[in-house]
Design an enzyme around this catalytic site. Structure first.
Site, PDB file in Angstrom:
ATOM      1  N   PHE A  77       2.599  11.815  16.391  1.00 11.66           N
ATOM      2  CA  PHE A  77       2.694  10.355  16.295  1.00 11.66           C
ATOM      3  C   PHE A  77       1.317   9.696  16.385  1.00 11.66           C
ATOM      4  CE2 PHE A  77       6.902  11.350  18.225  1.00 11.66           C
ATOM      5  CZ  PHE A  77       7.733  10.685  17.334  1.00 11.66           C
ATOM      6  N   ALA A  78       0.256  10.483  16.364  1.00 14.55           N
ATOM      7  CA  ALA A  78      -1.058   9.974  16.762  1.00 14.55           C
ATOM      8  C   ALA A  78      -1.848   9.344  15.612  1.00 14.55           C
ATOM      9  CB  ALA A  78      -1.871  11.102  17.391  1.00 14.55           C
ATOM     10  N   ASN A  96      -9.006   9.860  11.644  1.00 17.72           N
ATOM     11  CA  ASN A  96      -7.960   9.982  12.651  1.00 17.72           C
ATOM     12  C   ASN A  96      -6.652  10.538  12.085  1.00 17.72           C
ATOM     13  OD1 ASN A  96      -7.027   9.089  15.557  1.00 17.72           O
ATOM     14  ND2 ASN A  96      -5.428   8.403  14.153  1.00 17.72           N
ATOM     15  N   TYR A 145      -4.318   3.813   4.390  1.00 22.49           N
ATOM     16  CA  TYR A 145      -3.313   4.265   5.353  1.00 22.49           C
ATOM     17  C   TYR A 145      -2.300   5.174   4.670  1.00 22.49           C
ATOM     18  CZ  TYR A 145       0.974   4.154   8.079  1.00 22.49           C
ATOM     19  OH  TYR A 145       2.127   4.514   8.743  1.00 22.49           O
ATOM     20  N   LYS A 149      -1.780   9.477   5.158  1.00 19.47           N
ATOM     21  CA  LYS A 149      -0.534  10.153   5.503  1.00 19.47           C
ATOM     22  C   LYS A 149      -0.119  11.142   4.410  1.00 19.47           C
ATOM     23  CE  LYS A 149       0.757   8.467   9.536  1.00 19.47           C
ATOM     24  NZ  LYS A 149       2.101   8.023   9.813  1.00 19.47           N
ATOM     25  N   ASN A 174      10.626   0.220   8.037  1.00 17.19           N
ATOM     26  CA  ASN A 174      10.151  -0.777   9.003  1.00 17.19           C
ATOM     27  C   ASN A 174      10.762  -0.533  10.382  1.00 17.19           C
ATOM     28  OD1 ASN A 174       9.734  -1.922   6.273  1.00 17.19           O
ATOM     29  ND2 ASN A 174       8.929  -3.661   7.400  1.00 17.19           N
ATOM     30  N   LEU A 194       6.864  -7.825  11.588  1.00 17.07           N
ATOM     31  CA  LEU A 194       7.539  -9.115  11.460  1.00 17.07           C
ATOM     32  C   LEU A 194       8.342  -9.497  12.696  1.00 17.07           C
ATOM     33  CD1 LEU A 194       8.456 -11.578   9.783  1.00 17.07           C
ATOM     34  CD2 LEU A 194      10.342 -10.156   8.922  1.00 17.07           C
ATOM     35  N   ARG A 225      13.227  -5.961   3.172  1.00 16.60           N
ATOM     36  CA  ARG A 225      12.757  -4.700   3.722  1.00 16.60           C
ATOM     37  C   ARG A 225      13.902  -3.956   4.404  1.00 16.60           C
ATOM     38  NH1 ARG A 225       9.402  -5.942   0.751  1.00 16.60           N
ATOM     39  NH2 ARG A 225       7.160  -6.223   1.090  1.00 16.60           N
TER      40      ARG A 225
END
Length: 334
Positions: A77-78, A96, A145, A149, A174, A194, A225
């Site tokens: 999860f980092a 990262n 980003y 991933k 989301n 949001l 979304r």
């Protein structure tokens, strides 16, 4: 025989802490590694969870952890998650989110650990070609980003070919909500999501909530979304963990409800939950915001026997509100 240990890197963050708490409640042995750059030590509320402050890029520390614990699966999860920041500072995200996990994977390879659950993202798809989005959708991220991933997903696939690493890449949409008892929840700084920003505006902690675009080709003109409750995400990680522990093959699957909710519908839900008006300003569209982003989660149902149990937007807003007004008052101490 002692239980095997699950190493959770980034386990003191938002989704990580909910997953860790769920795993601990299932009587699993969990070890959290987190550098607390964005995570919160206080988010680990179960006393059975062991914690080490440190970085997944610290190879000597990783060697010590793997040597002293019977770890069979790592949950990751980092990652850094601020899309806008990734555009302004791409190297921070590639370091990262992509480069540092390579050090973790090298340590896993050398210590014979062959299970990896990745907290991935729908950002790997980029602009949607068709909605709902299926896993075979083209992979064309539109920001660093998303690329960071996707690159890690590719690295995991290559490690499977090279040395048999099995991975579960969970591409979710989301994330929202909280545990519901007010002890843990979403506490990002800065906050970009949001639902918490709507609630922060209601509390007066931010001046107003800006809605970007009211002229989209949607029923009420605002973006749609797929909001997925954090407890459903935690459950999916637990099931992915069991999938790998049971000898399952590598998978890439979406996590979502399959239901779209508009920005206006979130505002309406917030008014209903809190009984207060949302200080809101309507602005122009943001570049790169598609009208609809909704998952097709059927593969997760087929492979992991997982599906979202929270599908009402009001319930998600309500659980987030319980966190913001609960014992921790929406914050953690560093």
């Amino acid at each position: 025989m002692s239980k095997s240990t699950t190493l959770v890197v980034g386990g003191a963050g938002y989704i990580g802490s909910h997953t860790v708490r769920l795993l601990a409640s299932q009587d699993r042995d969990v070890l959290v590694l987190d550098n607390l750059v964005y995570g919160h030590r206080d988010a680990l509320v179960d006393d059975s969870v062991r914690f080490i402050e440190g970085s997944l890029s610290d190879r000597p520390l990783l060697d010590k952890i793997f040597s002293e614990n019977d770890i069979d699966v790592v949950i990751h999860f980092a990652a850094f998650i601020n899309v806008g920041e990734s555009v302004k500072d791409p190297l921070k995200y590639y370091q990262n989110n992509t480069a540092d996990p390579v050090i973790l994977l090298e340590a896993m390879r050398d210590h014979g650990v062959k299970g990896f659950v990745l907290s991935s993202t729908a950002a790997v798809y980029g602009e949607p070609v068709e909605v709902p989005i299926v896993e075979s959708h083209p992979l064309q991220p539109v920001n660093p980003y998303g690329w960071s991933k996707l690159m890690l997903e590719q690295i995991l696939a290559d490690c499977d070919t090279a040395w048999g690493l099995k991975s579960a890449c969970l591409r979710y949409f989301n994330a929202s909500g909280s545990w519901g008892d007010g002890l843990i929840g979403e506490a990002h700084e800065p906050e970009t999501h949001l639902i918490p920003n709507v609630l922060l505006a209601i509390q007066g902690k931010i001046e107003k909530m800006t809605v970007f675009g009211t002229d989209y080709d949607t029923p009420d003109g605002t973006c749609i979304r797929d909001y997925i409750h954090v407890m459903d995400l935690a459950d999916a990680h637990a099931k992915a963990l069991d999938h790998l522990k049971g000898g399952g093959e590598s998978i890439r699957c979406n996590l979502g409800t399959g239901l779209g909710v508009s920005v206006r519908e979130i505002l309406d839900a917030a008014r209903e939950v809190t009984g207060k008006e949302v200080p809101v300003e309507y602005g122009d569209r943001r570049a790169g915001d598609p009208a609809r982003l909704v998952a097709d989660p059927s593969l997760a149902k087929e492979v992991l026997d997982w599906e979202a149990s929270h599908t009402d937007a009001k319930d998600m807003v309500e659980s987030a509100w319980q966190w913001m007004t609960g014992p921790r008052l929406g914050q953690f101490e560093k």
